[in-house]
Design an enzyme around this catalytic site. Structure first.
Site, mmCIF file in Angstrom:
data_model
loop_
_atom_site.group_PDB
_atom_site.id
_atom_site.type_symbol
_atom_site.label_atom_id
_atom_site.label_comp_id
_atom_site.label_asym_id
_atom_site.label_seq_id
_atom_site.Cartn_x
_atom_site.Cartn_y
_atom_site.Cartn_z
ATOM 1 N N ILE A 91 0.929 -1.236 -0.165
ATOM 2 C CA ILE A 91 0.010 -0.003 -0.002
ATOM 3 C C ILE A 91 0.761 1.150 0.078
ATOM 4 O O ILE A 91 2.095 1.261 0.578
ATOM 5 C CB ILE A 91 -0.903 -0.066 1.217
ATOM 6 C CG1 ILE A 91 -0.503 -0.110 2.604
ATOM 7 C CG2 ILE A 91 -1.980 -1.069 1.073
ATOM 8 C CD1 ILE A 91 -1.285 -0.093 3.623
ATOM 9 N N ASP A 92 0.513 2.256 -0.543
ATOM 10 C CA ASP A 92 1.214 3.708 -0.828
ATOM 11 C C ASP A 92 1.878 4.076 0.528
ATOM 12 O O ASP A 92 1.107 3.884 1.713
ATOM 13 C CB ASP A 92 0.507 4.425 -1.547
ATOM 14 C CG ASP A 92 0.022 4.182 -3.027
ATOM 15 O OD1 ASP A 92 0.842 3.239 -3.306
ATOM 16 O OD2 ASP A 92 -0.883 4.749 -3.328
ATOM 17 N N LYS A 93 2.878 4.791 0.313
ATOM 18 C CA LYS A 93 3.448 5.409 1.777
ATOM 19 C C LYS A 93 2.423 6.399 2.152
ATOM 20 O O LYS A 93 2.411 6.143 3.619
ATOM 21 C CB LYS A 93 4.507 6.422 1.173
ATOM 22 C CG LYS A 93 5.073 7.297 2.363
ATOM 23 C CD LYS A 93 6.352 8.054 1.537
ATOM 24 C CE LYS A 93 6.918 9.019 2.691
ATOM 25 N NZ LYS A 93 6.209 10.475 2.543
#
Length: 306
Positions: free
Chosen positions: A136-138
């Site tokens: 999952i994105d930062k």
């Protein structure tokens, strides 16, 4: 500094990735495929896929990234472990944490914390991404599953491929969505105008399907739940922008007007994660509330009048 290599094809019909590894036996096929995926390889000035079949006189240019040695150092990051057994770990990742080390982010990643927390992680993805099944994105918070051995890793990856896992996100969008629920079925590929972004496109794209349901409407915003059927890079962020309801706070795909929401990054949270246990085949389902900054955004959205 990156190195540029230019070639002219002298034959037809060979896959591009295979042909390039024959041109330079120091290049591995996986590395070449990664360069192609990230836009470092062009044919006649255009990005292509790894399975592109070369044609005689094609002009192929390769921008070989400079090698950067990365070493994963175990760090005590006090991870929020939601569940753990001998096969899997489920972590509630905070917003702002990168999943695995990369140039520019050598420390403080989820993998650094996992290496400290548990020494046994699957090795399928190598030393930089041990145990990582999906990302999952930062600046997206929430649930992520991690494999502690190779058998568990293969099982979880197959479940993702077969679309049998459950991944439900909560988001806050700019604009009021009139439909109570809907589906965005639009292929996603790399944006040819900006290789750091993804976009809905028919050109070198992959199937992408997102289901959404309105949870609450405010004067100028909507609280939605988004269910992933596929898992493309930035999928929810790209799809919500595509239907003209971008996620507030999103630095890549968000509203052009500078937002005043109390959050760093997109208001997107992986709230629900479900999968079949790789050993027992028991159905596992986990849910975590959005973090405080997300809740603060909901309160802020409620202050806008229509």
């Amino acid at each position: 500094m990156n190195s540029i290599h230019d070639f002219t094809a002298e034959q037809d019909g060979i896959r591009l990735d295979k042909w390039l590894t024959e041109k330079n036996n120091e290049w591995t096929r996986s590395a070449v495929q990664d360069w192609i995926k990230n836009g470092h390889v062009t044919v006649n000035g255009q990005p292509v896929k790894s399975n592109y079949k070369i044609k005689e006189n094609d002009a192929v240019s390769v921008e070989e990234p400079e090698l950067q040695e990365l070493e994963v150092t175990p760090e005590n990051l006090h991870l929020d472990i939601v569940y753990e057994d001998e096969d899997v770990v489920v972590v509630n990742k905070p917003r702002g944490m990168v999943v695995h080390p990369a140039p520019g982010h050598p420390h403080g990643t989820l993998v650094n914390g996992l290496m400290y927390h548990c020494k046994d992680l699957s090795g399928i993805n190598g030393v930089i991404r041990p145990g990582i099944v999906h990302r999952i994105d930062k600046d997206t918070s929430g649930l992520i599953m991690v494999a502690k051995n190779d058998a568990a890793h293969e099982s979880l990856v197959n479940q993702l491929k077969n679309k049998t896992t459950r991944r439900r996100y909560e988001a806050i969008t700019a604009g009021v969505i009139s439909h109570d629920k809907g589906t965005v079925d639009a292929p996603i590929g790399r944006d040819p105008q900006d290789r750091q972004k993804m976009t809905v496109t028919e050109h070198h794209s992959r199937e992408a399907v997102t289901h959404f349901q309105v949870l609450e409407r405010f004067g100028r915003h909507t609280h939605v739940a988004c269910e992933l059927e596929t898992g493309r890079t930035h999928q929810i962020r790209v799809h919500m922008k595509y239907i003209e309801f971008p996620i507030v706070g999103d630095p890549k795909y968000g509203p052009r007007k500078k937002h005043s929401f109390p959050i760093e990054g997109q208001a997107l949270h992986a709230a629900v994660l479900g999968f079949k246990h790789p050993r027992t085949e028991e159905e596992m389902l986990f849910e975590v509330e959005p973090p405080e900054d997300f809740k603060a955004c909901l309160r802020h959205a409620s202050t806008f009048s229509i």
